[in-house]
Scaffold this motif. Structure first.
Motif, PDB file in Angstrom:
ATOM      1  N   MET A 166      13.174 -13.070   6.579  1.00  0.00           N
ATOM      2  CA  MET A 166      11.783 -12.664   6.801  1.00  0.00           C
ATOM      3  C   MET A 166      11.379 -11.583   5.806  1.00  0.00           C
ATOM      4  N   LEU A 167      12.262 -10.617   5.578  1.00  0.00           N
ATOM      5  CA  LEU A 167      11.972  -9.542   4.637  1.00  0.00           C
ATOM      6  C   LEU A 167      11.770 -10.091   3.230  1.00  0.00           C
ATOM      7  N   GLU A 168      12.545 -11.089   2.852  1.00  0.00           N
ATOM      8  CA  GLU A 168      12.453 -11.641   1.506  1.00  0.00           C
ATOM      9  C   GLU A 168      11.077 -12.239   1.230  1.00  0.00           C
ATOM     10  N   LYS A 169      10.448 -12.811   2.251  1.00  0.00           N
ATOM     11  CA  LYS A 169       9.091 -13.338   2.073  1.00  0.00           C
ATOM     12  C   LYS A 169       8.118 -12.215   1.713  1.00  0.00           C
ATOM     13  N   HIS A 170       8.279 -11.074   2.364  1.00  0.00           N
ATOM     14  CA  HIS A 170       7.419  -9.933   2.048  1.00  0.00           C
ATOM     15  C   HIS A 170       7.750  -9.371   0.668  1.00  0.00           C
ATOM     16  N   VAL A 171       9.029  -9.377   0.310  1.00  0.00           N
ATOM     17  CA  VAL A 171       9.444  -8.909  -1.013  1.00  0.00           C
ATOM     18  C   VAL A 171       8.770  -9.744  -2.100  1.00  0.00           C
ATOM     19  N   GLU A 172       8.778 -11.057  -1.923  1.00  0.00           N
ATOM     20  CA  GLU A 172       8.165 -11.941  -2.920  1.00  0.00           C
ATOM     21  C   GLU A 172       6.663 -11.709  -3.022  1.00  0.00           C
ATOM     22  N   SER A 173       6.023 -11.470  -1.885  1.00  0.00           N
ATOM     23  CA  SER A 173       4.588 -11.209  -1.892  1.00  0.00           C
ATOM     24  C   SER A 173       4.267  -9.899  -2.597  1.00  0.00           C
ATOM     25  N   VAL A 174       5.026  -8.845  -2.280  1.00  0.00           N
ATOM     26  CA  VAL A 174       4.814  -7.546  -2.920  1.00  0.00           C
ATOM     27  C   VAL A 174       5.081  -7.646  -4.426  1.00  0.00           C
ATOM     28  N   LYS A 175       6.109  -8.395  -4.794  1.00  0.00           N
ATOM     29  CA  LYS A 175       6.438  -8.563  -6.213  1.00  0.00           C
ATOM     30  C   LYS A 175       5.295  -9.263  -6.948  1.00  0.00           C
TER      31      LYS A 175
ATOM     32  N   ASP B 187       0.825  -1.209   0.000  1.00  0.00           N
ATOM     33  CA  ASP B 187       0.000   0.000   0.000  1.00  0.00           C
ATOM     34  C   ASP B 187       0.861   1.261   0.000  1.00  0.00           C
ATOM     35  N   HIS B 188       1.942   1.257   0.770  1.00  0.00           N
ATOM     36  CA  HIS B 188       2.826   2.422   0.797  1.00  0.00           C
ATOM     37  C   HIS B 188       3.526   2.607  -0.554  1.00  0.00           C
ATOM     38  N   ALA B 189       3.839   1.495  -1.227  1.00  0.00           N
ATOM     39  CA  ALA B 189       4.446   1.603  -2.552  1.00  0.00           C
ATOM     40  C   ALA B 189       3.435   2.157  -3.563  1.00  0.00           C
ATOM     41  N   LYS B 190       2.186   1.724  -3.467  1.00  0.00           N
ATOM     42  CA  LYS B 190       1.162   2.195  -4.401  1.00  0.00           C
ATOM     43  C   LYS B 190       0.923   3.694  -4.261  1.00  0.00           C
ATOM     44  N   GLU B 191       1.136   4.233  -3.065  1.00  0.00           N
ATOM     45  CA  GLU B 191       0.919   5.661  -2.853  1.00  0.00           C
ATOM     46  C   GLU B 191       1.849   6.527  -3.700  1.00  0.00           C
ATOM     47  N   ILE B 192       2.997   5.982  -4.065  1.00  0.00           N
ATOM     48  CA  ILE B 192       3.961   6.763  -4.841  1.00  0.00           C
ATOM     49  C   ILE B 192       4.206   6.190  -6.232  1.00  0.00           C
TER      50      ILE B 192
ATOM     51  N   GLU C 219       2.080  -9.386  -6.089  1.00  0.00           N
ATOM     52  CA  GLU C 219       0.825  -8.645  -6.054  1.00  0.00           C
ATOM     53  C   GLU C 219       0.911  -7.271  -6.713  1.00  0.00           C
ATOM     54  N   GLY C 220       2.113  -6.699  -6.732  1.00  0.00           N
ATOM     55  CA  GLY C 220       2.223  -5.300  -7.165  1.00  0.00           C
ATOM     56  C   GLY C 220       2.463  -5.076  -8.628  1.00  0.00           C
ATOM     57  N   GLY C 221       2.958  -6.084  -9.345  1.00  0.00           N
ATOM     58  CA  GLY C 221       3.203  -5.928 -10.768  1.00  0.00           C
ATOM     59  C   GLY C 221       4.388  -5.055 -11.114  1.00  0.00           C
ATOM     60  N   PHE C 222       5.320  -4.883 -10.174  1.00  0.00           N
ATOM     61  CA  PHE C 222       6.496  -4.054 -10.426  1.00  0.00           C
ATOM     62  C   PHE C 222       7.502  -4.796 -11.303  1.00  0.00           C
ATOM     63  N   ALA C 223       8.307  -4.031 -12.025  1.00  0.00           N
ATOM     64  CA  ALA C 223       9.336  -4.634 -12.860  1.00  0.00           C
ATOM     65  C   ALA C 223      10.319  -5.443 -12.019  1.00  0.00           C
ATOM     66  N   ASP C 224      10.613  -4.935 -10.841  1.00  0.00           N
ATOM     67  CA  ASP C 224      11.508  -5.653  -9.928  1.00  0.00           C
ATOM     68  C   ASP C 224      11.301  -5.118  -8.514  1.00  0.00           C
ATOM     69  N   VAL C 225      11.527  -5.971  -7.529  1.00  0.00           N
ATOM     70  CA  VAL C 225      11.423  -5.587  -6.126  1.00  0.00           C
ATOM     71  C   VAL C 225      12.583  -6.221  -5.374  1.00  0.00           C
ATOM     72  N   LYS C 226      13.271  -5.436  -4.586  1.00  0.00           N
ATOM     73  CA  LYS C 226      14.340  -5.938  -3.728  1.00  0.00           C
ATOM     74  C   LYS C 226      14.197  -5.327  -2.337  1.00  0.00           C
TER      75      LYS C 226
ATOM     76  N   GLU D 182       4.861  -1.357 -13.942  1.00  0.00           N
ATOM     77  CA  GLU D 182       5.598  -2.173 -14.904  1.00  0.00           C
ATOM     78  C   GLU D 182       6.928  -1.547 -15.293  1.00  0.00           C
ATOM     79  N   LYS D 183       7.074  -0.271 -15.020  1.00  0.00           N
ATOM     80  CA  LYS D 183       8.314   0.423 -15.368  1.00  0.00           C
ATOM     81  C   LYS D 183       9.026   0.951 -14.117  1.00  0.00           C
ATOM     82  N   GLU D 184       8.788   0.273 -12.991  1.00  0.00           N
ATOM     83  CA  GLU D 184       9.359   0.743 -11.726  1.00  0.00           C
ATOM     84  C   GLU D 184      10.128  -0.360 -11.000  1.00  0.00           C
ATOM     85  N   PHE D 185      11.204   0.064 -10.363  1.00  0.00           N
ATOM     86  CA  PHE D 185      11.961  -0.790  -9.449  1.00  0.00           C
ATOM     87  C   PHE D 185      11.646  -0.323  -8.039  1.00  0.00           C
ATOM     88  N   LEU D 186      11.117  -1.231  -7.226  1.00  0.00           N
ATOM     89  CA  LEU D 186      10.769  -0.917  -5.841  1.00  0.00           C
ATOM     90  C   LEU D 186      11.857  -1.451  -4.914  1.00  0.00           C
TER      91      LEU D 186
END
Length: 353
Positions: free
Chosen positions: A248-257, A215-220, A259-266, A225-229
């Motif tokens: 633990m963080l990596e599990k959330h990264v995979e979930s956000v990736k 949700d915080h990522a969607k706010e900005i 659900e969010g449709g971002f080009a990449d998430v790390k 598809e053209k964003e790296f989060l």
């Protein structure tokens, strides 16, 4: 730095309730900024005249205190939010399940706003809040237990309003309820209970954390598809603890990736309290990712894997100076679902979800 290179989304917490929750978060001792805090009139009765042994023990346990004089340590402690408990259910309410919510605490009106965010839960079950880091003692936790037992509780769930099990405040709370052998700060008598006492997990271990990050990522976000989060965290200084937290963080990264449709998430941690060479290496790693994404034509957006909105966010412009990115500086405790997580965590731990 050139203001064109970085955009920070203002933390516009229009609702006072959300503001209060955001200000009542858990922070490690090393994350806190006490500048400008007025400690006159605050209850710090737990801060007794410490012995030299206690001062030395705090220096050994808290990096910030390593080069502090005794007077500087005491002054710093006196500027912390006071330790106290608050029973928030109706005094006539009786229930088998009692709930204690432990939070770092803030100052008024923040503590009251946080209490108000839990009124729904407090109508269903006897609920008490324990405010404070409990550096000196756990008397407020004991008082909360006693009040819940008096309300008929046969089982008590203790919910730490904390992000990570690696944080020192979390570890101190865990020590008082018997989940940890060593105190993170000063040792003191542990709490006792006549009923079963269960310590719940922190936010990092709950799937709702991923939803808050998204949700915080969607706010900005403008075009996923053209964003790296990049999700950035404070992180523990100890390498072994940091490795666990990154898992633990990596599990959330995979979930956000997913659900969010971002080009990449790390996701990565600064290890903000680690030696300079370790922290600098982590910054260099993240700078490299940002540079690679920008070179590939991606816009870079960033959110914090941080409970506090007043933590390390002010360091971000310096760490990533000269790079182009948009940063949402909100901590997870500023999310409306933070109070919902407290309730869900309590009931799930009690087996009533």
């Amino acid at each position: 730095m050139n203001p064109r290179n970085m955009r920070i989304l203002p933390v516009l917490l229009g609702a006072l309730l959300v503001f209060g929750v955001a200000q009542t978060q858990e922070m490690d001792h090393e994350e806190m900024d006490h500048q400008g805090m007025d400690h006159e009139g605050m209850d710090h009765s737990g801060h007794h005249d410490m012995t030299q042994e206690e001062y030395d023990l705090l220096r050994a346990k808290i990096v910030t205190y390593r080069n502090y004089t005794n007077e500087q340590i005491m002054d710093n402690m006196m500027q912390m939010p006071p330790t106290h408990e608050r029973y928030i259910s109706d005094t006539e309410l009786r229930g088998d399940l009692g709930i204690i919510v432990l939070t770092h605490g803030a100052f008024e009106p923040g503590d009251t706003y946080f209490a108000n965010s839990l009124t729904g839960l407090a109508r269903q079950h006897p609920v008490a809040i324990g405010y404070g880091m409990a550096m000196m003692n756990g008397n407020h936790i004991q008082s909360a237990i006693d009040q819940l037992e008096a309300a008929g509780a046969r089982k008590i769930v203790v919910v730490p309003a904390a992000l990570s099990p690696m944080g020192t405040v979390y570890e101190q709370w865990a020590y008082y309820v018997g989940e940890r052998e060593e105190a993170a700060y000063l040792p003191a008598p542990r709490v006792t209970s006549n009923v079963a006492l269960t310590f719940a997990a922190p936010l990092a271990e709950h799937p709702m954390a991923a939803g808050m990050l998204l949700d915080h990522a969607k706010e900005i976000s403008q075009n996923p598809e053209k964003e790296f989060l990049l999700i950035v965290g404070h992180g523990p200084g100890d390498p072994a603890d940091n490795a666990i937290e990154l898992e633990m963080l990596e599990k959330h990264v995979e979930s956000v990736k997913a659900e969010g449709g971002f080009a990449d998430v790390k996701g990565y941690n600064f290890q903000d309290d680690a030696p300079d060479e370790i922290r600098s290496a982590n910054v260099d790693t993240m700078r490299g990712w940002i540079e690679e994404a920008s070179a590939a034509g991606l816009d870079v957006i960033m959110v914090g894997y941080l409970l506090s909105t007043r933590g390390i966010q002010h360091k971000i412009p310096v760490d990533f100076e000269g790079l182009e990115f948009t940063f949402n500086e909100k901590g997870l405790s500023a999310h409306p679902d933070f109070a919902k997580w407290v309730e869900a965590n309590a009931l799930e731990t009690a087996g009533q979800s």
